[in-house]
Design a protein around this motif. Structure first.
Motif, PDB file in Angstrom:
ATOM      1  N   LEU A   1     -18.735  27.093  37.500  1.00 20.19           N
ATOM      2  CA  LEU A   1     -18.064  27.603  38.957  1.00 20.19           C
ATOM      3  C   LEU A   1     -16.916  27.094  39.311  1.00 20.19           C
ATOM      4  CD1 LEU A   1     -21.460  27.256  41.177  1.00 20.19           C
ATOM      5  CD2 LEU A   1     -20.759  29.323  39.872  1.00 20.19           C
ATOM      6  N   SER A   2     -16.329  27.756  40.072  1.00 23.02           N
ATOM      7  CA  SER A   2     -14.906  27.430  40.599  1.00 23.02           C
ATOM      8  C   SER A   2     -15.246  26.212  41.787  1.00 23.02           C
ATOM      9  CB  SER A   2     -14.240  28.367  41.420  1.00 23.02           C
ATOM     10  OG  SER A   2     -14.703  28.664  42.390  1.00 23.02           O
ATOM     11  N   TRP A   3     -14.275  25.228  41.872  1.00 23.66           N
ATOM     12  CA  TRP A   3     -14.464  24.060  42.877  1.00 23.66           C
ATOM     13  C   TRP A   3     -14.921  24.846  44.018  1.00 23.66           C
ATOM     14  CZ3 TRP A   3     -16.213  19.719  41.738  1.00 23.66           C
ATOM     15  CH2 TRP A   3     -15.733  19.023  40.620  1.00 23.66           C
ATOM     16  N   GLN A   4     -14.247  25.921  44.438  1.00 25.70           N
ATOM     17  CA  GLN A   4     -14.519  26.638  45.770  1.00 25.70           C
ATOM     18  C   GLN A   4     -15.524  26.985  46.078  1.00 25.70           C
ATOM     19  OE1 GLN A   4     -11.949  26.556  48.048  1.00 25.70           O
ATOM     20  NE2 GLN A   4     -12.984  27.464  49.795  1.00 25.70           N
ATOM     21  N   LYS A   5     -16.249  27.623  45.108  1.00 29.78           N
ATOM     22  CA  LYS A   5     -17.555  28.116  45.010  1.00 29.78           C
ATOM     23  C   LYS A   5     -18.826  27.058  44.846  1.00 29.78           C
ATOM     24  CE  LYS A   5     -20.667  31.909  43.116  1.00 29.78           C
ATOM     25  NZ  LYS A   5     -20.743  33.048  42.063  1.00 29.78           N
ATOM     26  N   ALA A   6     -18.477  25.998  44.213  1.00 27.24           N
ATOM     27  CA  ALA A   6     -19.352  24.958  43.918  1.00 27.24           C
ATOM     28  C   ALA A   6     -19.438  24.357  45.343  1.00 27.24           C
ATOM     29  CB  ALA A   6     -19.021  24.107  42.776  1.00 27.24           C
ATOM     30  N   ILE A   7     -18.394  23.784  46.081  1.00 32.02           N
ATOM     31  CA  ILE A   7     -18.486  23.069  47.109  1.00 32.02           C
ATOM     32  C   ILE A   7     -18.938  23.993  48.216  1.00 32.02           C
ATOM     33  CG2 ILE A   7     -16.850  22.092  48.710  1.00 32.02           C
ATOM     34  CD1 ILE A   7     -14.997  21.236  46.504  1.00 32.02           C
ATOM     35  N   SER A   8     -18.703  25.246  48.398  1.00 28.48           N
ATOM     36  CA  SER A   8     -19.187  25.939  49.382  1.00 28.48           C
ATOM     37  C   SER A   8     -20.739  26.276  49.328  1.00 28.48           C
ATOM     38  CB  SER A   8     -18.640  27.451  49.364  1.00 28.48           C
ATOM     39  OG  SER A   8     -17.214  27.437  49.690  1.00 28.48           O
ATOM     40  N   GLN A   9     -21.233  26.447  47.988  1.00 25.06           N
ATOM     41  CA  GLN A   9     -22.481  26.359  47.757  1.00 25.06           C
ATOM     42  C   GLN A   9     -23.353  25.092  47.891  1.00 25.06           C
ATOM     43  OE1 GLN A   9     -23.733  28.408  43.922  1.00 25.06           O
ATOM     44  NE2 GLN A   9     -25.008  26.698  43.650  1.00 25.06           N
ATOM     45  N   ALA A  10     -22.828  24.064  47.685  1.00 28.53           N
ATOM     46  CA  ALA A  10     -23.464  22.782  48.178  1.00 28.53           C
ATOM     47  C   ALA A  10     -23.508  22.460  49.741  1.00 28.53           C
ATOM     48  CB  ALA A  10     -22.606  21.745  47.569  1.00 28.53           C
ATOM     49  N   MET A  11     -22.395  23.076  50.251  1.00 31.97           N
ATOM     50  CA  MET A  11     -22.433  22.776  51.657  1.00 31.97           C
ATOM     51  C   MET A  11     -23.456  23.552  52.559  1.00 31.97           C
ATOM     52  SD  MET A  11     -20.542  20.600  52.768  1.00 31.97           S
ATOM     53  CE  MET A  11     -20.535  20.855  54.655  1.00 31.97           C
ATOM     54  N   GLN A  12     -24.289  24.508  51.953  1.00 32.85           N
ATOM     55  CA  GLN A  12     -25.002  25.400  52.442  1.00 32.85           C
ATOM     56  C   GLN A  12     -26.497  24.612  52.594  1.00 32.85           C
ATOM     57  OE1 GLN A  12     -25.738  29.001  50.277  1.00 32.85           O
ATOM     58  NE2 GLN A  12     -23.673  29.257  50.336  1.00 32.85           N
ATOM     59  N   SER A  13     -26.670  23.500  51.782  1.00 30.39           N
ATOM     60  CA  SER A  13     -27.657  22.746  51.904  1.00 30.39           C
ATOM     61  C   SER A  13     -27.588  22.103  53.335  1.00 30.39           C
ATOM     62  CB  SER A  13     -27.743  21.787  50.950  1.00 30.39           C
ATOM     63  OG  SER A  13     -26.917  20.891  50.849  1.00 30.39           O
ATOM     64  N   MET A  14     -26.585  21.798  53.997  1.00 29.29           N
ATOM     65  CA  MET A  14     -26.459  21.114  55.377  1.00 29.29           C
ATOM     66  C   MET A  14     -25.686  22.045  56.158  1.00 29.29           C
ATOM     67  SD  MET A  14     -26.551  16.904  55.075  1.00 29.29           S
ATOM     68  CE  MET A  14     -27.783  16.058  54.243  1.00 29.29           C
ATOM     69  N   PRO A  15     -25.846  23.321  56.560  1.00 32.42           N
ATOM     70  CA  PRO A  15     -24.921  24.351  57.091  1.00 32.42           C
ATOM     71  C   PRO A  15     -24.376  23.874  58.398  1.00 32.42           C
ATOM     72  CG  PRO A  15     -27.201  24.834  57.325  1.00 32.42           C
ATOM     73  CD  PRO A  15     -27.225  23.762  56.370  1.00 32.42           C
ATOM     74  N   ASP A  16     -24.773  22.939  58.987  1.00 33.54           N
ATOM     75  CA  ASP A  16     -24.198  22.648  60.315  1.00 33.54           C
ATOM     76  C   ASP A  16     -23.404  21.452  60.120  1.00 33.54           C
ATOM     77  OD1 ASP A  16     -25.578  24.509  61.856  1.00 33.54           O
ATOM     78  OD2 ASP A  16     -27.417  23.271  61.972  1.00 33.54           O
ATOM     79  N   ALA A  17     -23.278  20.855  58.884  1.00 33.66           N
ATOM     80  CA  ALA A  17     -22.484  19.640  58.686  1.00 33.66           C
ATOM     81  C   ALA A  17     -21.011  19.794  58.522  1.00 33.66           C
ATOM     82  CB  ALA A  17     -22.960  18.886  57.267  1.00 33.66           C
ATOM     83  N   GLN A  18     -20.191  18.983  58.907  1.00 33.84           N
ATOM     84  CA  GLN A  18     -18.768  19.104  58.718  1.00 33.84           C
ATOM     85  C   GLN A  18     -18.358  18.331  57.398  1.00 33.84           C
ATOM     86  OE1 GLN A  18     -16.107  17.276  61.746  1.00 33.84           O
ATOM     87  NE2 GLN A  18     -14.877  18.908  61.783  1.00 33.84           N
ATOM     88  N   LEU A  19     -17.597  18.886  56.574  1.00 37.21           N
ATOM     89  CA  LEU A  19     -17.282  18.159  55.405  1.00 37.21           C
ATOM     90  C   LEU A  19     -16.142  17.106  55.491  1.00 37.21           C
ATOM     91  CD1 LEU A  19     -17.510  18.049  52.270  1.00 37.21           C
ATOM     92  CD2 LEU A  19     -15.687  19.737  52.081  1.00 37.21           C
ATOM     93  N   GLN A  20     -16.220  15.888  55.137  1.00 38.51           N
ATOM     94  CA  GLN A  20     -15.089  14.878  55.529  1.00 38.51           C
ATOM     95  C   GLN A  20     -14.497  14.331  54.152  1.00 38.51           C
ATOM     96  OE1 GLN A  20     -14.678  13.310  58.633  1.00 38.51           O
ATOM     97  NE2 GLN A  20     -15.684  15.129  59.275  1.00 38.51           N
ATOM     98  N   ARG A  21     -15.308  14.403  53.169  1.00 38.31           N
ATOM     99  CA  ARG A  21     -14.560  13.815  51.943  1.00 38.31           C
ATOM    100  C   ARG A  21     -15.371  14.187  50.577  1.00 38.31           C
ATOM    101  NH1 ARG A  21     -12.733   7.421  51.426  1.00 38.31           N
ATOM    102  NH2 ARG A  21     -11.664   8.329  53.098  1.00 38.31           N
ATOM    103  N   ILE A  22     -14.729  14.557  49.587  1.00 41.34           N
ATOM    104  CA  ILE A  22     -15.319  14.831  48.172  1.00 41.34           C
ATOM    105  C   ILE A  22     -14.971  13.727  47.459  1.00 41.34           C
ATOM    106  CG2 ILE A  22     -15.177  16.770  46.546  1.00 41.34           C
ATOM    107  CD1 ILE A  22     -13.856  18.718  48.554  1.00 41.34           C
ATOM    108  N   TYR A  23     -15.903  13.106  46.724  1.00 44.75           N
ATOM    109  CA  TYR A  23     -15.777  12.048  45.626  1.00 44.75           C
ATOM    110  C   TYR A  23     -16.160  13.071  44.272  1.00 44.75           C
ATOM    111  CZ  TYR A  23     -16.105   8.594  49.301  1.00 44.75           C
ATOM    112  OH  TYR A  23     -16.036   7.851  50.374  1.00 44.75           O
ATOM    113  N   PHE A  24     -14.912  13.309  43.407  1.00 47.59           N
ATOM    114  CA  PHE A  24     -15.236  13.959  42.305  1.00 47.59           C
ATOM    115  C   PHE A  24     -15.772  12.954  41.333  1.00 47.59           C
ATOM    116  CE2 PHE A  24     -11.827  15.913  44.865  1.00 47.59           C
ATOM    117  CZ  PHE A  24     -12.222  17.269  44.650  1.00 47.59           C
TER     118      PHE A  24
END
Length: 359
Positions: free
Chosen positions: A243-266
């Motif tokens: 997956l692209s990073w964009q799709k992978a991160i967006s997909q992961a954020m669906q597990s907490m749909p009301d959360a605000q992304l603050q940091r990505i640890y690669f």
């Protein structure tokens, strides 16, 4: 009288031990409240961006590609700003930091953390600037000084509470002579500020002496602190990311749909697990996490800190409380004044000591 004089001597001895540390920690602690705003004002071309009319963020793949081209190093983590006019910050694997425009993916600057006002002040505040590899040799010395300051405050409060007519002694009479005025200023302001200063100092101790201070919190609240979950392990070996990073991160954020992304640890080289640090509604600071497989986008584990027990919520509150970032700009300014207030005690206490010994 002997009993009171004993505690006065303790108060004086503690003050002499911590006065230099107190000046450094007071000035740097107060400065940290506004350090990021000051550096953005001083160098806006590095820290601020112009949001387009249609504030469409560039995708993560393009942003990471541009960052890695600019420095030829993998990105270790990326901090996401909630304010539209702020540049995003990231760090490369070798420890260098960078700022990037989230709308154009332009890398604005690459720097060492201590080259910034905030980074330099933070290192001075927490570790007196001395770092050896991944260790900070003076951190326990700083924490010891903070602990002595807490005891100093409590002894001072005891000295005020011991004699009679306590409430009458909570007044400052500026028409008195200078020595009495400074004594009243020292003692009265000290009584009013003891509790918030002790709590702020204790919250600072939690970042170095976490084991000891967490035990105190658990004892007081009669509950356990829920630690951050261990990162899950992935054993499957796949040669290419699916997956692209964009799709992978967006997909992961669906597990907490009301959360605000603050940091990505690669994930580190030869690893596959990416960790997202997010802020859920009800949290003062982001302490929720999502782990996913960077090759497949599969969410492996989540931890929602907004539903943690009371003890954990109190423990997680320590950082926004320490910096005064939990109830708007007016309280933040009050925290700035609180940060500088120990300078008043150093000055008035020093004046009284010199007067007593020399005149």
């Amino acid at each position: 009288m002997l009993h009171k004089n004993f505690f006065r001597q303790i108060h004086l001895a503690l003050a002499c031990c911590v006065c230099v540390f107190l000046i450094v920690l007071s000035v740097t602690g107060a400065l940290l409240v506004y350090a990021k705003d000051i550096q953005a004002w001083w160098s806006p071309h590095y820290w601020l961006v112009e949001p387009p009319n249609k504030s469409q963020l560039i995708d993560y793949d393009q942003l990471l590609e541009n960052a890695e081209k600019a420095y030829s190093q993998p990105v270790s983590y990326l901090s996401i700003e909630s304010q539209r006019d702020k540049a995003w910050q990231g760090r490369f694997l070798d420890g260098k930091y960078f700022n990037v425009n989230p709308y154009t993916a332009q890398v604005l600057v690459i720097y060492d953390y201590t080259d910034t006002l905030y980074g330099f002040t933070l290192y001075l505040h927490r570790w007196l600037l001395w770092q050896q590899a991944d260790d900070y040799p003076l951190r326990n010395l700083v924490s010891t000084a903070v602990l002595l300051f807490i005891i100093l405050c409590l002894v001072g409060l005891y000295l005020w509470a011991k004699p009679a007519k306590r409430l009458k002694r909570l007044r400052i009479k500026p028409h008195k002579n200078k020595r009495i005025f400074y004594y009243q200023l020292h003692s009265v302001i000290g009584v009013y500020l003891t509790i918030p200063l002790v709590l702020i100092a204790f919250s600072g101790l939690t970042f170095n002496w976490s084991k000891q201070t967490s035990a105190v919190i658990e004892f007081i609240t009669r509950g356990p602190i829920e630690a951050r979950a261990a990162s899950p392990q992935v054993t499957t070996a796949e040669s290419n990311r699916q997956l692209s990073w964009q799709k992978a991160i967006s997909q992961a954020m669906q597990s907490m749909p009301d959360a605000q992304l603050q940091r990505i640890y690669f994930a580190k080289p030869d690893e596959q697990v990416v960790m997202l640090r997010v802020k859920n509604p009800g949290e003062f600071h982001p302490y929720s996490y999502i782990w996913f497989n960077q090759l497949t986008g599969e969410v492996l584990q989540t931890q929602n800190a907004s539903i943690a027990n009371v003890t954990t919520q109190i423990w997680n509150f320590r950082y926004p409380f320490h910096i005064g970032n939990f109830a708007g700009p007016l309280l933040q300014f009050f925290w700035f004044i609180l940060g500088l207030s120990p300078l008043l005690f150093v000055f008035t206490g020093g004046y009284l000591f010199i007067k007593r010994k020399c005149f």
